[in-house]
Design a protein around this motif. Sequence first.
Motif, PDB file in Angstrom:
ATOM      1  N   UNK A 385       0.710  -1.100   0.217  1.00 15.51           N
ATOM      2  CA  UNK A 385      -0.070  -0.113   0.035  1.00 15.51           C
ATOM      3  C   UNK A 385       1.007   1.264   0.024  1.00 15.51           C
ATOM      4  N   UNK A 386       0.417   2.363  -0.411  1.00 16.22           N
ATOM      5  CA  UNK A 386       1.250   3.712  -0.151  1.00 16.22           C
ATOM      6  C   UNK A 386       1.678   3.827   1.066  1.00 16.22           C
ATOM      7  N   UNK A 387       2.815   4.690   0.927  1.00 14.44           N
ATOM      8  CA  UNK A 387       3.439   5.021   2.439  1.00 14.44           C
ATOM      9  C   UNK A 387       3.373   6.600   2.418  1.00 14.44           C
ATOM     10  N   UNK A 388       3.413   6.983   3.834  1.00 21.06           N
ATOM     11  CA  UNK A 388       3.885   8.531   3.891  1.00 21.06           C
ATOM     12  C   UNK A 388       5.049   8.448   4.752  1.00 21.06           C
ATOM     13  N   UNK A 389       6.078   9.254   4.280  1.00 19.06           N
ATOM     14  CA  UNK A 389       7.253   9.245   4.796  1.00 19.06           C
ATOM     15  C   UNK A 389       7.919  10.607   5.276  1.00 19.06           C
ATOM     16  N   UNK A 390       9.056  10.778   5.831  1.00 18.75           N
ATOM     17  CA  UNK A 390       9.393  11.736   6.350  1.00 18.75           C
ATOM     18  C   UNK A 390      10.451  11.662   7.521  1.00 18.75           C
ATOM     19  N   UNK A 391      10.909  12.699   7.850  1.00 16.25           N
ATOM     20  CA  UNK A 391      12.073  12.991   8.828  1.00 16.25           C
ATOM     21  C   UNK A 391      12.041  13.644  10.136  1.00 16.25           C
ATOM     22  N   UNK A 392      12.433  13.423  11.365  1.00 14.99           N
ATOM     23  CA  UNK A 392      12.417  14.356  12.384  1.00 14.99           C
ATOM     24  C   UNK A 392      13.777  15.080  12.587  1.00 14.99           C
ATOM     25  N   UNK A 393      13.831  16.380  12.407  1.00 13.31           N
ATOM     26  CA  UNK A 393      15.089  17.160  12.576  1.00 13.31           C
ATOM     27  C   UNK A 393      14.919  18.107  13.812  1.00 13.31           C
ATOM     28  N   UNK A 394      15.963  18.551  14.139  1.00 16.21           N
ATOM     29  CA  UNK A 394      16.133  19.833  14.901  1.00 16.21           C
ATOM     30  C   UNK A 394      16.034  21.082  14.187  1.00 16.21           C
ATOM     31  N   UNK A 395      16.199  22.295  14.866  1.00 10.25           N
ATOM     32  CA  UNK A 395      15.860  23.538  14.141  1.00 10.25           C
ATOM     33  C   UNK A 395      17.303  23.908  13.578  1.00 10.25           C
ATOM     34  N   UNK A 396      18.255  23.154  14.090  1.00  9.87           N
ATOM     35  CA  UNK A 396      19.716  23.849  13.936  1.00  9.87           C
ATOM     36  C   UNK A 396      20.419  22.780  13.157  1.00  9.87           C
ATOM     37  N   UNK A 397      20.020  21.810  12.812  1.00 13.50           N
ATOM     38  CA  UNK A 397      20.600  20.750  11.726  1.00 13.50           C
ATOM     39  C   UNK A 397      19.610  19.969  11.155  1.00 13.50           C
ATOM     40  N   UNK A 398      20.037  19.493  10.001  1.00 12.98           N
ATOM     41  CA  UNK A 398      19.073  18.590   9.036  1.00 12.98           C
ATOM     42  C   UNK A 398      19.355  17.086   9.319  1.00 12.98           C
ATOM     43  N   UNK A 399      20.217  16.691  10.243  1.00 11.47           N
ATOM     44  CA  UNK A 399      20.466  14.987  10.656  1.00 11.47           C
ATOM     45  C   UNK A 399      19.148  14.667  11.384  1.00 11.47           C
TER      46      UNK A 399
END
Length: 636
Positions: A385-399
Amino acid sequence: MKTKLHLVFKLLMMSMLSLTLTMCSSDDDGGGDNGGSGNVGGGYTQPTGTVTLSGVITDAEGKVLSGATIKSGLTETTTSDNNGAFTLFAAPVVDKRVTITISKEGFFDATKTSKKEGDFLVINATLQSKSIPTETPSFTATTFEVASGATASVDEAVVGIPSNGLKNAETGAEVTGSAKMEVLYLSTENENFSELMPGGDMAAIDKNDDEVILYSYGMMNVKLTDESDNALQIKEGKKATVTFPIAEDQKADAPATMPLWSFDQEKGVWIEEGVATKSEDGNYYEGEVTHFSWVNLDYPSSRATVEGTVKDADGNPVPGVKVIIDQVMRYTDQNGKYSTFVPIDVNLEIYIKAIDYFGETIAKKNESKLVAGETRTVNFTLPSLPKAVGKVTSCTKTSGEEGIVTLTYTDEFNIRKTYSTVTKDGEFSFTIPNNVNNINVEASRAGRTAIKTKYLTAEEKGTNIDLGNIEVCTPIETGENYIKIGGSTYKFDGETLCHMMTQNYDSVESKMMFFSLESKATKITDSYEQPIYSTSIYIRNITKTGSYTFNPESQEWGTEPFFMVSHVQIDSTWYFMESGVLQITKFGPAGGLVEGKITGVLFAEDYANQNEELEKKNFEIKFSCERGADLTHGVY
């Protein structure tokens, strides 16, 4: 003039309601990776650490429940939101286990527990309604005279209260007059057994203080109250009787006697407390108890382990899906994995219900008996089925940053479902059905929560959705916040968080910031808890340091700088801004500080006579707020 100002304020509040970001405190975690029960003596046990915990509250039909109260330990309390979701940022860990209790008017209280694994944890709960069902009765309520005692029967389970046998649970005083008894019976044949039972993993401590795993023959929850709704218990020297019917598929192996267990809500384990004897016809067990909470009729067993991975047809892990392992229920983690203890010498049915995978075909496997210490792997493959994906980061870095993500979707039939999962290196993935209309994601870490909403176009439905990064800022220390008015100074001791939001109105793009300062001291007004004093500040198209003068004529959306003190509340008096000057002394990026001062004149308004202005007072507001993640209306 006042009417326009108040209208703007109301519109601002409405536009921010769905964008509010909550800030809570966070404590250090105490470690530990395996379940256990430890000492089960009386008294409160000091926690060994804390954990960030999220979950979803639903009823037995799978509908999300808002307004449920979730408690953990002595101080951690929150309520479920409109999506049934909740987060506790400092749930206490006791003997390497975390326990929550859930309550809501019209439903039986529930207790759920899980062993602590890592710094983040997901615990979901299902509440049983007190409305008496017509097809499969599992609940009954009766009022009786304490002097006479009473008997209550539900689905062939029976509870007997002795005459003159009750006391006040808190004071121990003998009770007379009338009392109310509510009985919830949970048969092992109930399709929601694994979700409605307290605890969740059947962990127990037997009379020898050994850890065991239980195999249940049924359980019941008995609640006794007096006319004033005070909790009652069985009086010393008296005993109540409990009778459990034996399910047809358990009669052949049912032993002559069976231990009775009560649930320790603090530690989240079952404690052996008595014994029940099988009837001569082999259809019932009957025993005696000296107090009531949850009473469980269970056979103790050595334990084995069942674990596995759930993937889709393309080989992708499926997180957040409910796996039922006979009498125990588990959710798959971000890697699609699940694991649980099970009793030995029991044939197991392991399955995923269609309703828990978007109506897709049920997946089921039958497993033969395990031996003590055995670990058996049982994997599942589900339709893609379809997926909803993403990433949690802080405000000061993209890791990526580890945290908890809760996703809620609404489909074309306006059916709403909510799921929670712990991120892997900040990344998250949710399976969604083909007919989703919108997706709402809440990401929690470092004592903070951020929200992101996505409305799907016709072309996007049925496809994978990339939600991008969700920024959750790490808390920083802010400066002093206060208001001086009428010769008095009021210091704001609540946390301060502000966000810059980009918003389009009539094709004109504006950048706005709205934040509140509050006292931690509160009072109850018209049944609502309110701070004793507070103020709200609105800034538009101001993105740098400088001096700005309040212009009451500049209230339509535009590109010019504008600010307003939306209100000041001092106890029961509300003030509104007549004139003022804003000085921004610091305007940091997301994750930094926004600081400044506002001086001017406020007027008080009498709501009983809105045409009459009361006193005017000079004021000074000093603020220092932490700038959270930047927002975009319609995206966040």
